[in-house]
Design an enzyme around this catalytic site. Structure first.
Site, PDB file in Angstrom:
ATOM      1  N   HIS A   1     -43.897 -38.921 -36.280  1.00  0.00           N
ATOM      2  CA  HIS A   1     -44.390 -39.724 -37.385  1.00  0.00           C
ATOM      3  C   HIS A   1     -43.222 -40.233 -38.212  1.00  0.00           C
ATOM      4  O   HIS A   1     -42.134 -39.652 -38.213  1.00  0.00           O
ATOM      5  CB  HIS A   1     -45.341 -38.918 -38.264  1.00  0.00           C
ATOM      6  CG  HIS A   1     -44.737 -37.654 -38.808  1.00  0.00           C
ATOM      7  ND1 HIS A   1     -44.695 -36.486 -38.080  1.00  0.00           N
ATOM      8  CD2 HIS A   1     -44.155 -37.370 -39.987  1.00  0.00           C
ATOM      9  CE1 HIS A   1     -44.119 -35.537 -38.786  1.00  0.00           C
ATOM     10  NE2 HIS A   1     -43.775 -36.057 -39.965  1.00  0.00           N
TER      11      HIS A   1
ATOM     12  N   CYS B   1     -42.370 -31.545 -46.504  1.00  0.00           N
ATOM     13  CA  CYS B   1     -41.493 -31.953 -45.408  1.00  0.00           C
ATOM     14  C   CYS B   1     -40.867 -33.296 -45.762  1.00  0.00           C
ATOM     15  O   CYS B   1     -41.276 -33.931 -46.734  1.00  0.00           O
ATOM     16  CB  CYS B   1     -42.259 -32.025 -44.088  1.00  0.00           C
ATOM     17  SG  CYS B   1     -43.508 -33.318 -44.017  1.00  0.00           S
TER      18      CYS B   1
END
Length: 726
Positions: free
Chosen positions: A65, A245
């Site tokens: 991603h 993250c």
């Protein structure tokens, strides 16, 4: 807005053998749908994200991603590989691959959907349905979570293996299936209702001839025995966690889901704050305060980390939160059992505690100003003490020395003094820009730094000084906050914090500081400076008393810092008046801890054992000009300690002004006495103020002791160290 995923974005027979090939195959579907404008550019962004950390997860899942300027709208593509593709997961190749593409500016609604998907990936039933899906449309519907019939269709496609009982997960999915399996195992006799006792009878064992006889008769007239009150269950262990993250899309929410599930399995309450792209909602402060332990599972800096000071903390990467949550929970419980905690937060004055999300504007304004002052103080300490040392070595004419870059003699003390003075001058030159920049930072976070520093530098340029920097910081923060409220097209959101906001806000702040606000503030600053320079007699004494009251009111809190910053600001362009102000401020700030130390020595029975121990340290803290040394005493008995400290501080400030004492160093306490004008009178002013505060606090505590007993003799006081006004 198109749907997040459609059938055209699903490949149930993904033939790629490497993760790069898989990403390209799925990205080509995105490009064909018009959702990716530059295939190669997008793939480069995917590869860059993959290089930061592998995106393979346990359970055969790969989730590459990224956020990219080449993506027109949030999009997800799904591929299923028969042979598996290595995405770096500890347990081997992935057969379910999700490629998530988000625009550079993000989109709150769709990012929330992505976070939901990330949590679903931790559900084996969900991934099992995807593995058994036979049609792209059905897989897309499952991922979107459209309707119940989609899930039912996915369950119906699960290969029919449920009939054999081989798929335990599928059998457990519905209560009817589970019951059917149990009945089939028990045989056709299960058609008749059976009792638990009959089911427990082993095959071939004779039934009891009189089962009812096994039950003892109960007298009809017997009254029921009232049940004993149930014991209150012990409160469960409570953990608060932060997950984050680098992109804030997938791993953030997977780690949260994993920790919550592991907590449920372990009988532990886990509350997670996800600091991801879909939003940042702080945990309730009371929840944090009541927590027994903390877990940080993150790959970017935890925001507002100081909230968790003083608690057992386990600090790991985000993938540890996904892959081994049970170990992390066990580790934080062990730390709590051993009493291992992080460093406690720095204590604050009693009146500066308890701020919350619903603070008033005045409270928030105080926080913004304190943010600027707190970042400015280290520059004050470094620059001011270097300048003070330079004066001590080279005399008060050292400010006229030539630049050491042009003239420096290694064997001459004056050259070294000039070096110290010029380094200190450079550090002092940052005071106003740093003040303005971090006031704006406190208001608008990082986007406020650039216009804040620019406004502070302009304040120096136009001689607006400390007041100009303060106003520039408030203006910069307000401008950035206003810009952030404007609705921005998604395509521009990626460049807003690094280009648009700094550019527009700097122009607005510069215009206002140069042409609108700056000149009046500069005139006010000049008038204030001239007034300080001409202070004498009663005016100077009154100012000294006011500054002394401010320094001792909140013992290192906001009012104390305002008075200190006012004094330090005058050292940038020192004159007789500003040097007197600096002397009065430092003298008054030394009084509270010295007075508490003296009081615990003279009348120790009026104080608890802990306070008497604090009194020993307060001697050194007071002598070093650390007003916070009196906080433990004020926290225990504010109605007696704070008025006493204020009285002594006012007396000291007034006497320092009356004696004409001056000070060129911004800090140091008694250790910079050689740099003080009229040093003996200065020490006398401090001694008198200390005696006044000591006498008052002993008198007030003695009156309380006469009616309620002394702390040393009162058990309640001994236990808590806190007394209540009589």
């Amino acid at each position: 807005m198109s749907e997040l995923i459609t059938a055209e974005l699903v490949d149930l027979d993904l033939s790629a053998e490497t993760k790069d090939a898989a990403a390209r195959s799925l990205a080509e579907r995105m490009a064909a749908s018009g959702r990716v404008t530059d295939l190669e550019g997008f793939l480069a962004d995917v590869a860059a994200r993959e290089a930061q950390m592998p995106t393979g997860l346990d359970g055969g899942i790969g989730i590459p991603h990224c956020r990219s300027t080449h993506v027109t709208e949030p999009t997800l593509a799904f591929g299923r590989s028969a042979s598996g593709i290595d995405f770096g997961a500890p347990d081997g190749p992935a057969d379910l691959i999700f490629l998530i593409a988000a625009p550079a500016g993000g989109d709150a609604d769709h990012l929330s959907i992505l976070s939901t998907l990330a949590r679903h990936l931790m559900d084996g039933e969900f991934t099992g349905a995807l593995r058994s899906a036979t049609e792209p449309g059905r897989a897309a519907s499952l991922i979107r979570g459209d309707a119940p019939e989609a899930a039912e269709a996915g369950a119906a496609d699960a290969t029919g293996a449920d009939a054999t009982g081989a798929d335990a997960t599928g059998a457990d999915a519905t209560g009817a299936d589970a019951t059917g399996a149990a009945e089939a195992g028990a045989g056709e006799a299960a058609e008749e209702p059976t009792t638990a006792a009959a089911e427990a009878t082993p095959p071939g064992t004779a039934e009891p001839s009189t089962p009812a006889a096994a039950e003892p008769p109960t007298p009809a007239a017997a009254e029921p025995t009232p049940p004993e009150p149930a014991a209150q269950p012990a409160a469960p262990f409570r953990i608060v966690a932060i997950t984050s993250c680098p992109t804030g899309i997938a791993h953030t929410y997977m780690a949260a889901e994993s920790l919550e599930k592991a907590g449920t399995a372990a009988g532990v309450e886990v509350f997670v704050e996800t600091q991801g792209s879909a939003g940042f909602k702080r945990l309730d402060p009371q929840l944090v305060a009541d927590a027994d332990g903390v877990i940080f599972a993150h790959d970017v800096e935890v925001r507002d980390k100081e909230r968790f000071a003083g608690k057992p903390i386990v600090d790991v990467g985000v993938k540890a939160g996904i892959n081994r949550p049970a170990e992390l929970i066990a580790e934080v419980r062990q730390k709590a059992a051993r009493g291992e905690v992080s460093a406690p937060a720095r204590p604050t004055a009693p009146m500066d505690k308890g701020a919350g999300a619903t603070d008033s504007y005045a409270t928030r304004l105080r926080k913004w100003l304190m943010t600027g002052v707190s970042y400015m103080v280290p520059f004050v300490a470094a620059g001011g003490l270097l300048i003070a040392l330079a004066f001590a070595i080279g005399g008060y004419t050292i400010n006229k020395a030539p630049s050491v870059a042009d003239h420096f003699v290694w064997t001459e003390a004056t050259s070294w003094a000039a070096l110290l003075f010029q380094i200190g001058g450079v550090a002092f030159g940052f005071l106003v820009p740093v003040l303005a920049g971090f006031i704006a930072y406190g208001m608008a976070d990082r986007p406020g730094l650039v216009p804040g520093f620019v406004g502070g530098a302009i304040a120096l340029t136009i001689n607006a000084g400390f007041l100009g920097g303060l106003i520039a910081g408030l203006i910069a923060g307000a401008v950035v906050m206003a810009i952030q409220r404007v609705t921005i097209p998604p395509v521009l959101r990626g460049i807003m914090p690094v280009v648009v906001i700094p550019l527009i806000s700097s122009v607005i702040v510069g215009f206002l500081m140069f042409l609108v606000v700056g000149k009046p503030v500069a005139a006010l600053q000049k008038g204030l400076t001239d007034w300080l320079s001409g202070l004498s007699g009663a005016n100077a004494i009154i100012l000294g008393a006011i500054l002394g009251l401010m320094m001792c009111f909140d013992l290192g809190g906001p009012l104390n810092k305002v008075a200190y910053a006012f004094a330090v600001g005058g050292l940038a362009n020192p004159n007789e008046g500003s040097l007197k102000v600096m002397a009065a401020v430092m003298a008054a700030g030394m009084v509270p801890p010295l007075a508490m130390a003296l009081a615990t020595t003279v009348r120790g029975r009026l104080f608890t054992k802990a306070e008497r121990e604090n009194g020993k340290a307060a001697w050194v803290l007071g002598a070093s000009f650390i007003t916070e040394g009196a906080i433990p005493f004020a926290a225990a008995d504010p109605l007696r300690v704070i008025p006493s400290a204020m009285a002594g501080g006012a007396v000291t400030g007034a006497l320092s002004m009356a004696f004409g004492c001056t000070l060129r160093a911004p800090h140091g306490g008694i250790f910079v006495v050689p740099l003080i004008g009229q040093p003996l009178l200065y020490l006398l002013a401090i001694a008198i103020g200390t005696c006044v505060s000591t006498a008052l606090v002993i008198l007030l505590k003695g009156l309380r002791g006469a009616s309620a007993g002394s702390p040393a003799d009162t058990p309640a006081s001994d236990a808590s160290g806190v007394t209540v006004a009589a």
